[in-house]
Design a protein around this motif. Sequence first.
Motif, mmCIF file in Angstrom:
data_model
loop_
_atom_site.group_PDB
_atom_site.id
_atom_site.type_symbol
_atom_site.label_atom_id
_atom_site.label_comp_id
_atom_site.label_asym_id
_atom_site.label_seq_id
_atom_site.Cartn_x
_atom_site.Cartn_y
_atom_site.Cartn_z
ATOM 1 N N ALA A 1 0.838 -1.213 0.000
ATOM 2 C CA ALA A 1 0.000 0.000 0.000
ATOM 3 C C ALA A 1 0.865 1.252 0.000
ATOM 4 O O ALA A 1 0.574 2.226 -0.706
ATOM 5 C CB ALA A 1 -0.933 -0.007 1.201
ATOM 6 N N ARG B 1 0.765 4.107 -2.891
ATOM 7 C CA ARG B 1 0.471 5.510 -2.566
ATOM 8 C C ARG B 1 1.552 6.434 -3.116
ATOM 9 O O ARG B 1 1.266 7.478 -3.692
ATOM 10 C CB ARG B 1 0.346 5.683 -1.055
ATOM 11 C CG ARG B 1 -0.958 5.157 -0.485
ATOM 12 C CD ARG B 1 -0.991 5.274 1.014
ATOM 13 N NE ARG B 1 -2.152 4.593 1.551
ATOM 14 C CZ ARG B 1 -2.199 4.021 2.735
ATOM 15 N NH1 ARG B 1 -1.148 4.059 3.529
ATOM 16 N NH2 ARG B 1 -3.297 3.412 3.140
ATOM 17 N N LEU C 1 -4.908 -0.408 -4.776
ATOM 18 C CA LEU C 1 -4.846 0.223 -3.455
ATOM 19 C C LEU C 1 -6.212 0.184 -2.770
ATOM 20 O O LEU C 1 -6.304 -0.090 -1.565
ATOM 21 C CB LEU C 1 -4.359 1.676 -3.592
ATOM 22 C CG LEU C 1 -4.211 2.467 -2.283
ATOM 23 C CD1 LEU C 1 -3.278 1.761 -1.308
ATOM 24 C CD2 LEU C 1 -3.716 3.887 -2.568
ATOM 25 N N GLU D 1 -7.005 -1.569 0.879
ATOM 26 C CA GLU D 1 -7.567 -0.835 2.020
ATOM 27 C C GLU D 1 -8.904 -1.428 2.454
ATOM 28 O O GLU D 1 -9.256 -1.362 3.639
ATOM 29 C CB GLU D 1 -7.713 0.645 1.664
ATOM 30 C CG GLU D 1 -6.367 1.359 1.536
ATOM 31 C CD GLU D 1 -6.505 2.854 1.278
ATOM 32 O OE1 GLU D 1 -7.651 3.324 1.099
ATOM 33 O OE2 GLU D 1 -5.477 3.545 1.241
ATOM 34 N N SER E 1 -6.047 2.229 6.009
ATOM 35 C CA SER E 1 -6.624 3.508 5.567
ATOM 36 C C SER E 1 -5.962 4.680 6.290
ATOM 37 O O SER E 1 -5.621 4.578 7.472
ATOM 38 C CB SER E 1 -8.133 3.540 5.841
ATOM 39 O OG SER E 1 -8.775 2.543 5.069
ATOM 40 N N SER E 2 -5.782 5.774 5.576
ATOM 41 C CA SER E 2 -5.209 6.984 6.186
ATOM 42 C C SER E 2 -5.734 8.204 5.444
ATOM 43 O O SER E 2 -6.087 8.113 4.261
ATOM 44 C CB SER E 2 -3.678 6.962 6.119
ATOM 45 O OG SER E 2 -3.234 7.182 4.800
ATOM 46 N N SER F 1 -4.226 9.097 1.958
ATOM 47 C CA SER F 1 -4.214 8.108 0.884
ATOM 48 C C SER F 1 -4.875 8.685 -0.359
ATOM 49 O O SER F 1 -5.899 9.367 -0.259
ATOM 50 C CB SER F 1 -4.954 6.844 1.320
ATOM 51 O OG SER F 1 -5.100 5.955 0.220
ATOM 52 N N THR G 1 -6.794 7.325 -2.261
ATOM 53 C CA THR G 1 -8.173 6.832 -2.349
ATOM 54 C C THR G 1 -9.164 7.823 -1.747
ATOM 55 O O THR G 1 -10.364 7.756 -2.029
ATOM 56 C CB THR G 1 -8.323 5.476 -1.634
ATOM 57 O OG1 THR G 1 -7.957 5.643 -0.257
ATOM 58 C CG2 THR G 1 -7.448 4.415 -2.268
ATOM 59 N N GLN G 2 -8.688 8.742 -0.895
ATOM 60 C CA GLN G 2 -9.568 9.728 -0.269
ATOM 61 C C GLN G 2 -10.025 10.799 -1.256
ATOM 62 O O GLN G 2 -10.900 11.597 -0.948
ATOM 63 C CB GLN G 2 -8.860 10.403 0.911
ATOM 64 C CG GLN G 2 -8.426 9.448 2.003
ATOM 65 C CD GLN G 2 -9.607 8.727 2.620
ATOM 66 O OE1 GLN G 2 -10.553 9.349 3.067
ATOM 67 N NE2 GLN G 2 -9.555 7.411 2.617
#
Length: 664
Positions: free
Chosen positions: A10, A14, A44, A48, A55-56, A59, A61-62
């Motif tokens: 991951a 990222r 990714l 997650e 998750s952060s 990331s 993905t946010q």
Amino acid sequence: MEFNEAKEKAAFLREQLEYHNYRYYVLDAPEISDYEYDLMMQQLIDLEEKFPGLSSPDSPTQRVGGQALSEFQQVVHSVPMLSLDNSYSHGELMEFDKRIRKTIQEEIEYVVEYKIDGLSIALRYEDGRFVQGATRGDGYIGEDVTQNLRTIKSIPLKLKEEVDLEVRGEVYIAREKFAALNRKQAERGETIFANPRNAAAGSLRQLDSKITAQRPLDIFIFNIQQVEDHIFDKHTEGLDYLKHLGFKTSPYEVCSRMEEVIELCEKWALRRMELPFDIDGLVIKVNSLRQREALGMKSKSPKWAIAYKFPAEQQKTTVQDIIIQVGRTGALTPTAILDPVRVAGSVISRATLHNEDNIRQKDIRIGDKVIIQKAGDVIPEVVRVLFDERTGDEKIFAMPKVCPECGEETVRIAGEAVTRCINSACPAQLRRGIIHFVSREAMNIDGLGESIAALLLEQQLIEDVADLYYLKKEELIPLERMGEKSAQNLVDAIEKSKDNGLDRVIFGLGIKLVGSRAAKLLAEAFGSMDSLMHASYDQIISIPEIGEKMAESVLAFFQEERNLKVIEKLRRAGVNMENRKKAAEAGEQKLEGLTFVITGTLVKYKRNEAKELIERLGGRVSGSVSKKTDYVLAGEEAGSKLEKALELGVPVLDEAAFDAMIQQ
């Protein structure tokens, strides 16, 4: 796949995704295809979902958007987001240069940047991670739009250094992408946006960030608001540092003479449409930060910068009618109804004519062919009448002798240009007053727009703004387009507004000449509504930025019996009438003389809230750990500052220990 292996994978994905985001959205130089990018993003996302602990907030993905909000929270800007003085001619630029050189007796460099036609925002980073973004608002308080800003791919979620800083930028939509957005809106049968700026502002204020993620928002960063442990001599050094950190920074040119600046103004006034985004002028700033400090500030703008606004675009149209609008102070404003025409990116169908004198001076008649423009590229106005195109059928306009809303006689007081309705019970004034009271800068009562205000007055459920706080859900449900859920939401919003600051109440009351900034100054100076109500002229006029006419207006407002009754009804309803911040500052200084450093992500407090609390209790907050640091307040994912504190033996507090300290 085991957790540690997934964590490593991951982290790699990222890093790669953010690198390719930077190449594509900042440098405009992609290295991989969209397909390859999407493939990595999906990997990714899958990781997650399989391992939620991965998750952060930073990331990639946010960036697709998160859970919808019910409302935006307020943010107090740690550094005020001030506006700039405007100039409209080369002569005004030369005067600006003359004022600068009167104070600075040495060589001066000017930095010239595009004045992007967008929405100004502030981004805050802690230990190099994006933690909060806010709109400018009134320059002192904005709205937290962090979730929406995360969706803008040219905003880095993680910087190349672990640094604490706040930057200012302009969110915009490029013209080609704006056209494509409107085509999509039309295909879906949805609202067409008037111009790129409105589209950008509306997109950034969506409560559902998934909608924002679908809009082609971009950003230029143009200033460091504050930064820890870095000192720059010049503004351009700061911009270059921001570029190094991964930001998409504002393009600039450096000039040593104002004549060079004027040449750039002439160049871009003619060639601005060659740029892929809208600009409405150029911004000229003194480059040296030391010289800026010597020049200083005015109350609302810096003395070391000025905006040059391009000459307004003009178009020809026809005045179809002139109508009257009644404002909350009773002012009758004539408005021209025009044949729709596109001006500076917007379709204009009406323009304010200000007052009777303006109509007479320009000899504007119903049926005239006129030239219009947007003053400052914002407010539509009639520039002049094309007299040679008159046919003789045009009609002369006269201000009405009676108010079109209530039928009472209108008056024009000697020395004033405005005709007024002086009936305090005029429904138009009441409606406008209520709309002002519930507006975002005042009491911020969501869901109470002009149509609801008109219904409440029409149904005689309210007579003034204070009556809003006595409304019951059962009274609202029967109203058109209301229903049980909407009624409950409105009652809840009204109840919540009782806890607003005193400055919002003062501003909401609609005291003539008192804007949101003046309301803050009055709230801070007097501390309570009672103190303000009983203040003398000398006490009011002694406040910096409060002039004679404003002081007289405040006194006159509190001498009217009707206004006093409204305030008393607000008080009985439980509306806050005190400046709570001032009251708290008068309390015990428990942390006096102590120096704190804050690091990591706090759960109970936002970083700026913890900072304000420490300072209110007499403490000081530093950006770096040293032997002089008394305590480090550490949240989750604390980085190098926590390590240094442990190395130096500085006491470390978690939030529970910090709470225990301040509650002793």
